[in-house]
Design an enzyme around this catalytic site. Structure first.
Site, mmCIF file in Angstrom:
data_model
loop_
_atom_site.group_PDB
_atom_site.id
_atom_site.type_symbol
_atom_site.label_atom_id
_atom_site.label_comp_id
_atom_site.label_asym_id
_atom_site.label_seq_id
_atom_site.Cartn_x
_atom_site.Cartn_y
_atom_site.Cartn_z
ATOM 1 N N GLY A 14 0.811 -1.212 0.000
ATOM 2 C CA GLY A 14 0.000 0.000 0.000
ATOM 3 C C GLY A 14 0.844 1.261 0.000
ATOM 4 O O GLY A 14 0.576 2.204 -0.765
ATOM 5 N N THR A 40 5.409 -7.121 3.159
ATOM 6 C CA THR A 40 5.076 -8.517 3.414
ATOM 7 C C THR A 40 4.865 -9.295 2.125
ATOM 8 O O THR A 40 5.408 -10.390 1.952
ATOM 9 C CB THR A 40 3.793 -8.596 4.275
ATOM 10 O OG1 THR A 40 4.004 -7.822 5.453
ATOM 11 C CG2 THR A 40 3.457 -10.023 4.645
ATOM 12 N N ASP A 303 -3.163 -3.406 5.705
ATOM 13 C CA ASP A 303 -3.397 -4.302 6.844
ATOM 14 C C ASP A 303 -3.527 -3.556 8.168
ATOM 15 O O ASP A 303 -4.180 -4.042 9.087
ATOM 16 C CB ASP A 303 -2.237 -5.300 6.977
ATOM 17 C CG ASP A 303 -2.321 -6.438 5.974
ATOM 18 O OD1 ASP A 303 -3.107 -6.326 5.008
ATOM 19 O OD2 ASP A 303 -1.591 -7.430 6.146
ATOM 20 N N HIS A 436 -15.650 -25.978 -24.572
ATOM 21 C CA HIS A 436 -15.492 -27.397 -24.296
ATOM 22 C C HIS A 436 -14.170 -27.919 -24.865
ATOM 23 O O HIS A 436 -13.776 -27.492 -25.943
ATOM 24 C CB HIS A 436 -16.665 -28.138 -24.946
ATOM 25 C CG HIS A 436 -16.674 -29.598 -24.654
ATOM 26 N ND1 HIS A 436 -16.981 -30.097 -23.411
ATOM 27 C CD2 HIS A 436 -16.398 -30.660 -25.448
ATOM 28 C CE1 HIS A 436 -16.916 -31.414 -23.448
ATOM 29 N NE2 HIS A 436 -16.549 -31.782 -24.678
#
Ligand code: FAD
Length: 459
Positions: A14, A40, A303, A436
């Site tokens: 941040g 972190t 955090d 698919h």
């Protein structure tokens, strides 16, 4: 005294983003980091952890390859080689983050910063003091430990998992949140005898109950011992290994005991209380929609605010604040429908409401759910199911949540998150042509709800 428009305390996800964008918006920005730039996520979280998870998954690849015609081969795993590669990658990212800040014009100060009064920041252990019109607390969080646990010094936390000299033969992981589940899966993938100990009744408390149960059995099928409703009492030193003794009288031998029991915000000892910043009972900085604390000019993101503790959220909050303060932006971060993953083996991806939370909030729900072995696993004879689950508001047909367990679940859910955010309906999924053969085609081909809930109208 040097004066800044913004002083950022903490150079993690941040803080780095906020600093860089504020500087690009023309602000004079200083940033203090007491450890390594990156925080972190980059240094001791998401990035090295995900790379470890990639490494641990090769075991399945090697095993499954035989069913696809490859000759069985001898495979050795070298923990040291992986650790060295991880270190190099972390160094590379650390340098890149630093360069990004410097080229944006941010002044970086190595060291621990504290608030020294209104609009004042000080670098601990130095004479450096700065004036700052705005201060941003982006100090993150730290791993919890049980302070009074006898033998606590013998345990490690997630941070030490990235610095282990050798791979243990046996590990006890205490906890059952996403970090605990990821490390238990990773260690078991490397062939480490793994036990998970959790005081609660099931792993992954905030996740959808069906996902929790399926992950539990998938982990057990992979040889992980899961012990619930018991907790650590003491960590003794046995003759060869550590001996973790539990309240229920178990004795678990392990070379490492990893405590992964949550994290707490880093709000202590940085001068917040002294200037009157409101801290909640969990130790987090209380903020408003623009990340402003109770004191004008002091902001907090990531955090340390304990809103949603994930990297993209911290980054978005930092970016948004920098645009709000220095580019006149008024949009607030939307904390709804944040996708989240567990990079375990198998993987989990989730977005929106779980069946349980949706039942509290909506009177009418349709739950679409399917579980099956993927084509690949079926062919390889691997005993593992994919689980896909959709939570739909039966009154509006809107998709409220999507939960996936299986290979690449996180990648799938990132895309489903776009649809959830756009307000997609079950009808939109039904109208989408299947691709698919894929696992994800089941998301658009489930027709009959597995469960229907209709709350009786109040008299
Ligand atoms: P941080 O990135 O922690 O940065 C805070 C920084 O502030 C640190 O560098 C710290 O050293 C510094 N600091 C603290 N106090 C001071 C001070 N007084 N002065 C100077 N510097 C200071 N999130 C995901 O989205 N995906 C994942 O896969 C994921 N995996 C994770 C795995 C693990 C093992 C852990 C622990 C976390 C994981 N997270 C993950 C969470 C993610 O890492 C955090 O949400 C994110 O890093 C928070 O960013 P932040 O900026 O708030 O704090």
């Amino acid at each position: 005294m040097t004066a800044f428009d913004l002083f950022v305390i903490g150079g993690g996800s941040g803080g780095v983003r906020a600093a860089r964008i504020a500087a690009r918006n023309g602000a004079r920005v200083g940033l203090a980091e007491q450890d390594r730039i990156g925080g972190t996520c980059v240094i001791r979280g998401c990035v090295p952890k995900k790379l470890m998870a990639f490494a641990a998954r090769f075991r399945d690849e090697f095993e499954d390859s035989v069913a696809f015609g490859w000759s069985p081969a001898e495979h050795g795993f070298d923990w040291r080689a992986l650790s060295d590669s991880l270190d190099r990658e972390v160094d590379r990212l650390n340098a890149a983050y630093r360069r990004g800040l410097e080229s944006a014009g941010v002044t970086i100060f190595p060291g621990r910063a504290v608030i020294d009064g209104p609009g004042q920041v000080r670098l601990v252990g130095t004479d450096s003091r700065f004036e700052a019109k705005n201060i941003l607390i982006a100090t993150g969080s730290h791993p919890n430990v049980v302070r009074d646990l006898p033998g606590l010094e013998r345990a490690i936390t997630s941070e030490a998992m990235f610095r282990l000299d050798t791979l243990p033969d046996r590990i006890l992981v205490v906890g059952a949140g996403f970090v605990a589940i990821e490390f238990a899966s990773i260690m078991a993938g490397f062939g480490v005898a793994t036990t998970l100990l959790h005081r609660g009744g099931e792993i992954l408390r905030t996740f959808d109950n069906d996902i929790r149960a399926e992950m539990h059995s998938a982990m057990e099928r992979r040889g992980i011992e899961i012990i619930l409703e018991d907790q650590l009492k003491v960590i003794d030193k046995g003759p060869a290994r550590l001996l973790a003794r539990t309240e229920a009288g178990r004795s678990i031998a392990a070379d490492q005991v990893l405590l992964a029991i949550g994290r707490s915000p880093n709000t202590r000892g940085i001068g917040l209380e002294e200037v009157g910043v409101d801290i909640d009972p969990d130790g987090a900085v209380r903020v408003d929609g623009h990340s402003q604390s109770s004191v004008p000019g002091i902001y907090a993101i990531g955090d340390v605010t304990n809103r949603i503790n994930l990297t993209p959220v911290a980054i978005r909050e930092g970016h948004s604040l920098a645009d709000h303060l220095f580019a006149g932006a008024t949009t607030m971060v939307d904390h709804r429908n944040v996708p989240h993953a567990v990079f375990g083996i198998p993987e989990i991806g989730t977005v929106g409401l779980t069946e349980e939370t949706a039942r509290d909030q909506y009177p009418a729900l349709d739950i679409f759910q399917t579980s099956f072995p993927s084509m690949r696993h079926q062919f390889a004879g691997r005993d593992e199911n994919v689980l896909l689950k959709l939570i739909v508001d039966a009154d509006t047909d809107r998709l409220l949540g999507c939960h996936i367990l299986g290979s690449n679940a996180a990648e799938l859910v990132q895309l489903v998150a776009i649809a959830v955010r756009m307000g997609a309906t079950k009808g939109d999924l039904d109208a989408t042509m299947a691709l698919h053969p894929t696992v994800a085609e089941e998301l658009v081909t489930m027709r009959e709800p597995k469960k229907r809930y209709r709350r009786a109208a109040a008299e």
